[in-house]
Design an enzyme around this catalytic site. Structure first.
Site, PDB file in Angstrom:
ATOM      1  N   GLU A 226      13.735   6.109  -4.648  1.00  0.00           N
ATOM      2  CA  GLU A 226      14.876   5.479  -5.306  1.00  0.00           C
ATOM      3  C   GLU A 226      15.600   6.514  -6.164  1.00  0.00           C
ATOM      4  O   GLU A 226      16.801   6.699  -6.038  1.00  0.00           O
ATOM      5  CB  GLU A 226      14.418   4.283  -6.153  1.00  0.00           C
ATOM      6  N   ARG A 304      11.087  -4.723 -16.505  1.00  0.00           N
ATOM      7  CA  ARG A 304      10.609  -5.713 -15.536  1.00  0.00           C
ATOM      8  C   ARG A 304       9.180  -6.167 -15.855  1.00  0.00           C
ATOM      9  O   ARG A 304       8.791  -7.286 -15.538  1.00  0.00           O
ATOM     10  CB  ARG A 304      10.728  -5.214 -14.095  1.00  0.00           C
ATOM     11  N   GLU A 706       9.363  -7.051  -2.292  1.00  0.00           N
ATOM     12  CA  GLU A 706       8.384  -6.791  -3.340  1.00  0.00           C
ATOM     13  C   GLU A 706       7.437  -7.943  -3.668  1.00  0.00           C
ATOM     14  O   GLU A 706       6.245  -7.716  -3.894  1.00  0.00           O
ATOM     15  CB  GLU A 706       9.118  -6.374  -4.630  1.00  0.00           C
TER      16      GLU A 706
HETATM   17 MO1  MOS Z   1      12.172  -0.541  -5.521  1.00  0.00          MO
HETATM   18  S1  MOS Z   1      10.381  -0.369  -6.564  1.00  0.00           S
HETATM   19  O1  MOS Z   1      13.055  -1.509  -6.616  1.00  0.00           O
HETATM   20  O2  MOS Z   1      12.791   1.012  -5.182  1.00  0.00           O
END
Ligand code: MOS
Length: 750
Positions: A226, A304, A706
């Site tokens: 990410e 989160r 997720e």
């Molecule tokens: Mo994901 S852990 O939101 O790249």
């Protein structure tokens, strides 16, 4: 429908970064990284390394034309170390040579002197030294200190959850090509093409328009790409920019393991208070997040954690705080669940502790505290379309918990060499980026004049099947065959300013934008068809590549319709923009409505522990999962099973180990065990919750990437229950992963 990538994957025909045929004269990069976890850089001598034949150039921070900075949320991370190093594996120099092997040889010839400074590896250790990143965050609901005074039971304990290695099959890497006028085209294995584009522009000191980022697909991301694809792409781009040569850089597995961050380890404390009737009255938790040496995404991950600190339960009085702690490990980063799992483990630990002390099963506490319609969470969101109770009840009833627990108890009475344990694990996971401004996406659709379709979105395919879902949106909207649609690469010149493919939201955000774009073209085509057939637009519909008037087949095929539209000079392309409605969050009050919706489900996990060896198998895993109305059942089931396996791996066998000097000991697959097909269960069954789905999800098909990871948390508690059945002297411990070694020690603890 079947994942459109399956065929290519199985035949080895799908293209990944390393499959791009390099241009002639392509150079190869390699990072020289810090051998120490913390210290002052006294001397760096690259002269010997640079002198060997085939080494083109060794770049250090001095060569960076723009800003030596890649920190996204907080600017605290240099691309190449300057005067100090902060973790073992921190990039110091970038070697560029005519081959990888020459670059490797050069790396051994670089001389470095570092004056060592004290090394911090633990989160609480960092907190004791006031090493924080950003400011702590606290969510409050009700009044916990008042509430604890009214409780019949109050329990406290400490919790440790270890990190987790992403172990994407495809390691990090990039391939950059110089284009004209100083611009660059780069292929990157990233979940965030725009992040890479921004990072390169910043480090090179050029405009984003000079950088084109292209992503074909990833061999796995799991959050590890990410933000952390950016440094490698940026180094590659730096070399290409300065040398005006194509440069390729793909990390080998050892370098990738050593240099990249992982899931954050957390050290936490909880206090839980219950009434006689087992209602949880109050809950407090302090989370110490091991952020590593730089902020990276840590503040967002921390957020989160407290969003999910009460999991699927309604608790009237809650106080949760999270501290992001700076240590001398590689910067830890996004990992499937993004801090949520670390939060949810703690409330489950608190419930397990309370149950143990009271002398009942955790299930008895869990089931009477489940979220109901209109309950308020600690961050102010009022829960609607709540499926906590329905998914729990479906699991308990459909998979006959009563029968199973009776069998488990009977087995445990009869056997002493083996013990069984059972745990029920509900999940409730919020969908949307918690950072509201990130919840947007765009799509670009072209209908070519022969009636075929090309689609570009900001979605990155990383094995999760998002391209198939995008294809389905176009296929369903235009009523054409899948063969007529092509998913283009994710490219910053076609779809700009994208949010990363993350937060389980990629299909929702990009799918909704795509639906808008397709619908706009469809409207125009309907107008053409109506004129052509001399009827009203409302009478027109499309089915199986044909135009229908009031459900009667007309003379006009899809192909003909597109050709007519072309002649009528109608635009056959459309770009659309989607933003998630309703969501908002006020950080000054720590209240709001940050999530478009929540995903629910309940898992029931049964294990058998071998009490001679400490090993365990999972007898069965039964899940009722809230897919909404799944648009791709095969893909969604794959996501549930894959996430479950990854969650069980995190909880039971994947053991990240650094020594006190900050050296990664679990630096290969021989020392880091991930689940294989035998580690999970022969008997996995996942059935969909019967529900109407949610309008905020694409085609009411809820986000799935997720949430199911957190079913894996149940594995820890199932094993712990088996240990309890064997050893009455066992003191509950909350320290993951629950490896066979730990199980063995617990079985014989006095
Ligand atoms: Mo994901 S852990 O939101 O790249």
């Amino acid at each position: 429908m079947k994942n459109i990538d399956s065929f290519g994957h199985v035949r080895g025909e799908s293209l990944f970064l390393d499959d791009i045929i390099p241009q002639q004269n392509t150079l190869f990069g390699l990072v020289f990284d810090s051998p120490k976890a913390h210290g002052i850089l006294k001397k760096l001598d690259i002269s010997k390394a640079e002198a060997i034949e085939g080494v083109i150039k060794i770049f250090t921070h001095k060569d960076i034309p723009g800003e030596n900075q890649i920190g996204g949320i907080i600017p605290d991370e240099p691309l190449l170390a300057e005067n100090e190093v902060h973790f073992l594996g921190q990039p110091i120099a970038f070697i560029v040579a005519v081959s990888e092997s020459i670059a490797k040889e050069a790396r051994t010839l670089i001389k470095i002197e570092i004056d060592a400074l004290p090394v911090i590896t633990g989160a609480k250790e960092a907190a004791a030294k006031q090493q924080f990143i950003g400011t702590p965050r606290t969510f409050n609901l009700g009044n916990t200190s008042k509430a604890f005074r009214k409780c019949d039971y109050v329990f406290e304990d400490a919790v440790f959850t270890n990190g987790q290695e992403h172990l994407y099959l495809e390691t990090q890497g990039a391939y950059a090509i110089p284009m004209e006028n100083g611009s660059i085209k780069i292929t990157s294995s990233t979940q965030g093409p725009t992040q890479v584009q921004k990072g390169i522009a910043r480090v090179l000191g050029i405009g984003m328009h000079m950088v084109e980022v292209d992503v074909i697909r990833l061999g796995g991301g799991f959050g590890g790409k990410e933000d952390q694809a950016t440094p490698w792409a940026t180094l590659t781009a730096l070399a290409t920019y300065l040398l005006e040569k194509p440069v390729k850089f793909i990390l080998n597995r050892h370098d990738d393991l050593r240099m990249t961050g992982k899931r954050h380890p957390y050290e936490s404390n909880f206090k839980i208070g219950l009434a006689k009737d087992l209602k949880i009255i109050a809950f407090e938790a302090d989370f110490y997040q091991n952020a590593g040496a730089a902020a990276d995404l840590s503040p967002a991950v921390a957020e989160r954690t407290i969003f999910h600190a009460t999991n699927s339960y309604f608790i009237e009085n809650v106080r949760t705080s999270v501290y992001s702690c700076r240590t001398n490990l590689p910067p830890n980063t996004a990992f499937r669940g993004f801090g949520g799992p670390q939060g949810m483990f703690v409330i489950e630990a608190a419930i397990a502790k309370a149950a143990h002390e009271i002398g009942i099963t955790a299930k008895e506490i869990q089931e009477i505290n489940l979220l109901q319609e209109n309950d308020e969470l600690s961050y102010g969101q009022i829960m609607t379309q709540t499926e906590a109770v329905s998914s729990w009840q479906s699991t308990i009833e459909k998979f006959n918990y009563k029968k199973l627990i009776t069998e488990v108890n009977a087995f445990n009475k009869r056997n002493n060499d083996f013990k069984k344990g059972i745990a029920v694990m509900p999940i409730c996971f919020g969908i949307s980026f918690t950072n509201t401004p990130m919840n947007h996406a765009r799509a670009l659709v072209h209908i070519y004049q022969d009636g075929t379709v090309g689609i570009s979105t900001g979605a990155v395919e990383m094995g999760q099947g998002v391209n198939t879902k995008m294809l389905q949106v176009a296929v369903q909207t235009f009523a054409i065959e899948p063969e007529k649609v092509k998913l283009e690469t994710t490219n910053t010149t076609r779809v700009a300013n994208t949010s990363p493919s993350a937060a389980s939201s990629t299909a929702d955000l990009n799918g909704k934008a795509l639906l808008k774009a397709c619908s706009a073209i469809l409207e125009r085509l309907k107008t053409v068809a109506a004129q052509e057939l001399k009827v009203n637009e409302e009478e027109i519909s499309l089915l199986n590549e044909w135009v229908y008037v009031n459900s009667k087949k007309s003379s006009l095929s899809w192909k003909k319709l597109v050709a007519k539209a072309m002649l009528a000079r109608i635009a056959l392309s459309e770009k659309a923009h989607y933003t998630t409605p309703v969501i908002h969050f006020d950080k000054t009050k720590e209240k709001g409505h940050p999530f478009a919706y929540h995903v629910y489900g309940t898992a029931m996990i049964t294990t058998t522990v071998d009490c001679t060896r400490g090993t365990y198998v999972f007898d069965s895993i039964k899940i009722v999962h809230d897919y909404g109305k799944s648009m791709s059942e095969g893909i969604d089931l794959g996501q549930v099973e894959g996430a479950l396996a990854q969650g069980i791996g995190w909880m039971t066998m994947e053991e990240i180990a650094y020594d006190k000097s900050g050296l990664l000991l679990s630096n290969a697959l021989s020392t880091y065990k991930i689940p294989d097909i035998f580690s999970i269960a022969d008997n996995i069954e996942v059935i969909p919750l019967e529900t109407d789905g949610n309008e905020m999800a694409i085609f009411k098909s809820k986000a799935v990437g997720e949430p199911p990871l957190m079913y894996g948390i149940g594995a820890y508690f199932a094993i712990q229950n088996a240990i309890k059945a064997y050893n009455p002297n066992y003191t509950l411990k909350f320290h993951t992963p629950m490896t066979p070694e730990k199980v063995l020690m617990s079985l014989y603890e006095k």
